[in-house]
Design a protein around this motif. Structure first.
Motif, short mmCIF file in Angstrom:
data_model
loop_
_atom_site.label_atom_id
_atom_site.label_comp_id
_atom_site.label_asym_id
_atom_site.label_seq_id
_atom_site.Cartn_x
_atom_site.Cartn_y
_atom_site.Cartn_z
N ILE A 23 49.68 54.06 26.89
CA ILE A 23 50.57 55.13 26.44
C ILE A 23 52.02 54.79 26.79
O ILE A 23 52.92 54.94 25.96
CB ILE A 23 50.14 56.48 27.06
N GLU A 24 52.23 54.28 28.00
CA GLU A 24 53.58 53.92 28.42
C GLU A 24 54.15 52.79 27.56
O GLU A 24 55.32 52.81 27.18
CB GLU A 24 53.57 53.50 29.89
N ASN A 25 53.30 51.80 27.22
CA ASN A 25 53.74 50.66 26.42
C ASN A 25 53.72 50.94 24.92
O ASN A 25 54.17 50.11 24.13
CB ASN A 25 52.87 49.43 26.71
N ARG A 26 53.13 52.06 24.51
CA ARG A 26 53.09 52.50 23.12
C ARG A 26 52.25 51.62 22.20
O ARG A 26 52.43 51.64 20.98
CB ARG A 26 54.50 52.67 22.56
N HIS A 27 51.34 50.83 22.76
CA HIS A 27 50.40 50.07 21.94
C HIS A 27 49.18 49.69 22.78
O HIS A 27 49.22 49.73 24.01
CB HIS A 27 51.05 48.83 21.32
N TYR A 47 45.06 50.41 17.07
CA TYR A 47 46.37 51.03 17.29
C TYR A 47 46.24 52.26 18.17
O TYR A 47 45.17 52.83 18.34
CB TYR A 47 47.03 51.38 15.94
N LEU A 48 47.37 52.66 18.74
CA LEU A 48 47.47 53.87 19.55
C LEU A 48 47.83 55.02 18.63
O LEU A 48 48.88 55.02 18.00
CB LEU A 48 48.53 53.69 20.65
N HIS A 49 46.95 56.02 18.55
CA HIS A 49 47.12 57.15 17.64
C HIS A 49 48.02 58.21 18.27
O HIS A 49 47.95 58.46 19.46
CB HIS A 49 45.75 57.76 17.33
N GLY A 50 48.87 58.82 17.43
CA GLY A 50 49.64 59.95 17.93
C GLY A 50 51.14 59.81 17.75
O GLY A 50 51.91 60.27 18.58
N GLY A 51 51.58 59.17 16.67
CA GLY A 51 53.01 59.10 16.41
C GLY A 51 53.72 57.96 17.09
O GLY A 51 54.93 58.02 17.30
N TYR A 52 53.00 56.90 17.46
CA TYR A 52 53.60 55.75 18.13
C TYR A 52 53.97 54.64 17.14
O TYR A 52 54.24 53.51 17.55
CB TYR A 52 52.64 55.19 19.19
#
Length: 198
Positions: free
Chosen positions: A157-161, A32-37
């Motif tokens: 980051i742009e795609n949020r995953h 997963y992408l960490h940081g509130g996504y």
């Protein structure tokens, strides 16, 4: 590299209930992408923030921190004639069965995406459907171990995953083939697949 906002985390986990009965223990890690996504539960992100590869912990999430409290209003009884045959307990349908009856614009705005309803009982003339997540109302324990951490790409980051990944869903069936729309129901939103719960 430490876990921080905009890092991709590979996480091994085991999910149990409060009595330590195993609910899910996948062979491959979740990524997963960490940081509130919304890639995982906020309490797990907080636990992992600043940690490194090899970090291991067990954390308990109350229903309000995981899949929410059980909502008896999401239990529906529908005529069996509205569904394709054969019907089996466990089948899932996407939609809002009562969308035509008394639904207001406020209700539609509350949920941009339709719920996934699971058949919990089948009788001669009726079908019982539950729109709650299968783990709603349960306190859950997660054992987690950080397997890998890397910087996210601009696209991720742009795609949020993570690249090639969708949002992750704990405790949900991975078989999308059985999901069908409710016959004749209005779907709220243009979702192409079942609602992702994490």
């Amino acid at each position: 590299m430490k876990i921080e906002k905009n890092t991709i985390v590979s996480l091994r986990y085991k999910l149990t209930d409060a009595q330590n009965n195993v609910i899910e223990e996948p062979d491959s890690p979740m990524v997963y992408l960490h940081g509130g996504y919304e890639g995982t539960f906020p309490k797990i992100e907080t636990l992992l923030d600043g940690q490194d590869v090899g970090y291991e912990a067990t954390i308990q999430l109350e229903p309000s921190e995981a899949f929410g409290e059980y909502d008896p209003e999401l239990l529906k009884i529908e005529p069996r004639t509205r569904f394709p045959e054969p019907l089996e307990v466990g089948m899932q349908f996407e939609g809002i069965p009562d969308a035509e009856e008394g639904a207001s614009a406020d209700d539609a705005d509350a949920d941009d995406e339709p719920l996934i309803y699971t058949i919990t009982d089948v009788a001669d003339n009726q079908v019982v459907l539950d729109g709650n997540h299968p783990l709603a109302g349960m306190a859950l324990r997660f054992w987690v171990q950080v397997e890998d951490v890397r910087a996210a790409t601009d696209d991720e980051i742009e795609n949020r995953h993570p690249e090639g990944g969708e949002s992750f869903s704990f405790g949900m069936p991975n078989d999308d083939d059985d999901d069908e729309e409710f016959p004749g129901s209005a779907l709220g939103g243009d979702s192409t697949g079942p609602r992702t719960l994490h």
